[in-house]
Design a protein around this motif. Sequence first.
Motif, short mmCIF file in Angstrom:
data_model
loop_
_atom_site.label_atom_id
_atom_site.label_comp_id
_atom_site.label_asym_id
_atom_site.label_seq_id
_atom_site.Cartn_x
_atom_site.Cartn_y
_atom_site.Cartn_z
N THR A 68 30.71 -0.35 -39.10
CA THR A 68 30.46 0.92 -39.78
C THR A 68 29.57 1.81 -38.92
OG1 THR A 68 30.79 -0.06 -41.94
CG2 THR A 68 29.50 1.97 -41.89
N ASP B 73 36.36 3.67 -43.92
CA ASP B 73 35.39 2.58 -43.76
C ASP B 73 35.69 1.45 -44.75
OD1 ASP B 73 33.07 1.36 -42.71
OD2 ASP B 73 31.81 2.21 -44.29
N GLU B 74 35.73 0.24 -44.25
CA GLU B 74 36.00 -0.99 -45.02
C GLU B 74 37.42 -1.07 -45.58
OE1 GLU B 74 33.68 -2.87 -44.30
OE2 GLU B 74 31.85 -1.68 -44.29
N LYS C 119 32.69 0.26 -51.30
CA LYS C 119 31.30 0.23 -50.84
C LYS C 119 30.42 -0.01 -52.06
CE LYS C 119 29.64 0.21 -46.80
NZ LYS C 119 29.93 0.27 -45.40
MG MG Z 1 30.90 -2.05 -42.53
#
Ligand code: MG
Length: 168
Positions: A12, A99-100, A36
Motif C-alpha cells: 500500500t 488497494d487490497e 479496508k
Molecule cells: Mg496494504
Amino acid sequence: MQVYTGNGKGKTTAAFGLALRAIGRGLKVYVIQFIKGGFDYGELYIADKLPNLKLKAFGRGKFVTEKPAEKEDVKLAEEALALAEKVIKSGEYDIVILDEVNVALDLKLIKTEKVVELVKSKPRHVELVLTGRYAPAEIVEIADLVTEMKEIKHPFSKGQQARKGIEY
Ligand code: MG
Ligand code: ATP
C-alpha cells in the motif's frame, strides 16, 4: 498495469508513493480501497490535503478473513468495483489504485473475470495499480509489472503492535 503483492510490508505504501510522485507532476490520482478496516488508516486523511487526489474506502472497520464471505463484505466489494469501473472508464484519472483488491479476489468477494475484463478494457493512458497479498495467477498473467514484497523481517513477529502513522 502494475501489481504489488506478497507477504512483506510495502504494498500500500508503494502505491501511495507512486501517487505522490504523480501528483508532483500534476497528474490526477484516484485510490479505491477494498475491505479496508480494523484501523483508522492515516491515508484516509490525505485526500483533503493534496490536490488531484481522490480516495474512497469501502470496508466495515473490521478485518475480513473468513471464508465463505459475509453478505455485507460482498456488497461493499461490489460497490468498490462498480466505482472502479466508472473511474477507470471515464479516463479522467491518470492513475487508479485499487488497494487490497487482490485480497478481495482471494476471498472471492468479487469475480476475478470481472477485474480481468476491467483491466483489458481500460483506456491506454490510465495506469492501473492493484495491491494486496495473494494476487491471483490470472491477474499476474495480464499485468505489465509485478513486484512481490517478501517479508524478511517484520517487528510484528517480535510482538510490536501496529504504529499510528507507520502501519496505519
Ligand atoms: Mg496494504
Ligand atoms: P503497508 O500498508 O504498510 O504498505 P502492506 O500494504 O504491504 O503494508 P498489508 O498486507 O496490506 O501490507 O497489511 C495490512 C497491515 O499490516 C498494514 O498496517 C501493514 O503495515 C501491516 N503489515 C504488512 N506486512 C506485514 C507483515 N509481514 N507482518 C505484520 N504486519 C504487516
